[in-house]
Design an enzyme around this catalytic site. Structure first.
Site, PDB file in Angstrom:
ATOM      1  N   HIS A  53       0.863  -1.180   0.000  1.00  0.00           N
ATOM      2  CA  HIS A  53       0.000   0.000   0.000  1.00  0.00           C
ATOM      3  C   HIS A  53       0.900   1.231   0.000  1.00  0.00           C
ATOM      4  O   HIS A  53       2.040   1.193   0.490  1.00  0.00           O
ATOM      5  CB  HIS A  53      -0.886   0.019   1.238  1.00  0.00           C
ATOM      6  CG  HIS A  53      -1.948  -1.028   1.240  1.00  0.00           C
ATOM      7  ND1 HIS A  53      -3.033  -0.978   2.088  1.00  0.00           N
ATOM      8  CD2 HIS A  53      -2.105  -2.164   0.512  1.00  0.00           C
ATOM      9  CE1 HIS A  53      -3.803  -2.027   1.881  1.00  0.00           C
ATOM     10  NE2 HIS A  53      -3.260  -2.768   0.939  1.00  0.00           N
ATOM     11  N   GLU A  55       1.003   3.870   1.809  1.00  0.00           N
ATOM     12  CA  GLU A  55       1.497   4.263   3.132  1.00  0.00           C
ATOM     13  C   GLU A  55       2.676   3.397   3.569  1.00  0.00           C
ATOM     14  O   GLU A  55       3.671   3.906   4.087  1.00  0.00           O
ATOM     15  CB  GLU A  55       0.393   4.144   4.195  1.00  0.00           C
ATOM     16  CG  GLU A  55      -0.841   4.945   3.922  1.00  0.00           C
ATOM     17  CD  GLU A  55      -1.956   4.154   3.240  1.00  0.00           C
ATOM     18  OE1 GLU A  55      -3.118   4.306   3.641  1.00  0.00           O
ATOM     19  OE2 GLU A  55      -1.648   3.377   2.302  1.00  0.00           O
ATOM     20  N   CYS A  83      -6.061   1.817   5.959  1.00  0.00           N
ATOM     21  CA  CYS A  83      -6.672   0.585   6.443  1.00  0.00           C
ATOM     22  C   CYS A  83      -6.032   0.229   7.785  1.00  0.00           C
ATOM     23  O   CYS A  83      -5.081   0.878   8.236  1.00  0.00           O
ATOM     24  CB  CYS A  83      -6.465  -0.536   5.426  1.00  0.00           C
ATOM     25  SG  CYS A  83      -4.750  -1.096   5.270  1.00  0.00           S
ATOM     26  N   CYS A  86      -2.209  -0.430   7.540  1.00  0.00           N
ATOM     27  CA  CYS A  86      -1.423   0.798   7.383  1.00  0.00           C
ATOM     28  C   CYS A  86      -1.450   1.634   8.658  1.00  0.00           C
ATOM     29  O   CYS A  86      -0.433   2.215   9.046  1.00  0.00           O
ATOM     30  CB  CYS A  86      -1.923   1.602   6.193  1.00  0.00           C
ATOM     31  SG  CYS A  86      -1.573   0.785   4.614  1.00  0.00           S
TER      32      CYS A  86
END
Length: 150
Positions: A53, A55, A83, A86
């Site tokens: 992801h 992040e 999420c 993260c």
């Protein structure tokens, strides 16, 4: 110090992710001096890595550059509510502030779902500011998923 948003750079990363066929989420990590230390968009498909992801990618890059697993004083700009995975990484890295665009009622882990930062087991809770660049972030996501369905 005057506040300067880096959400436009995160949106650029999200647009680049969409162009690669990735879910259009972008992130930018800024140090205490206001310098961008890492920028990335989602790369889960490209890297065949469910943890890639935006992040997580910027946290990995910034930690490697800093030679530390902690990033105190850093600010994270991300186009979508992080999420739970993260959010846990953000807490572990001790990031000071998180600015995010679109809310994610389905998979978010900050204001929705797991609410990682308000959980008693959270090691660190950054300051959170939501809605920054939300309209453009939402538009990118809606266009991407409409294209997948159509």
């Amino acid at each position: 110090m005057v506040f300067k948003s880096h959400m436009n750079q995160a949106l650029e990363q999200a647009r680049a992710a969409a162009a690669r066929g990735e879910v259009p989420v972008g992130a930018v990590l800024v140090d205490a001096g206001g310098r961008v230390v890492a920028a990335a968009g989602n790369r889960t498909r490209e890297l065949a890595d469910p943890t890639a992801h935006a992040e997580v990618l910027v946290i990995r890059a910034a930690c490697a550059a800093a030679g530390s697993e902690r990033l105190p004083g850093h600010d994270l700009y991300v186009t979508l509510e992080p999420c739970a995975m993260c959010a846990a990484a953000i807490a572990a890295a001790r990031i000071a502030r998180v600015y995010y665009g679109a809310a994610d009622p389905k998979s978010g882990g900050v204001a929705h779902g797991a609410r990682v930062f308000s959980h008693p087991q959270a090691h660190h809770a950054p300051e959170v500011y939501d809605g920054l660049g939300a309209a453009e972030s939402e538009a990118l996501l809606k266009a991407f998923f409409a294209g997948k369905r159509g």
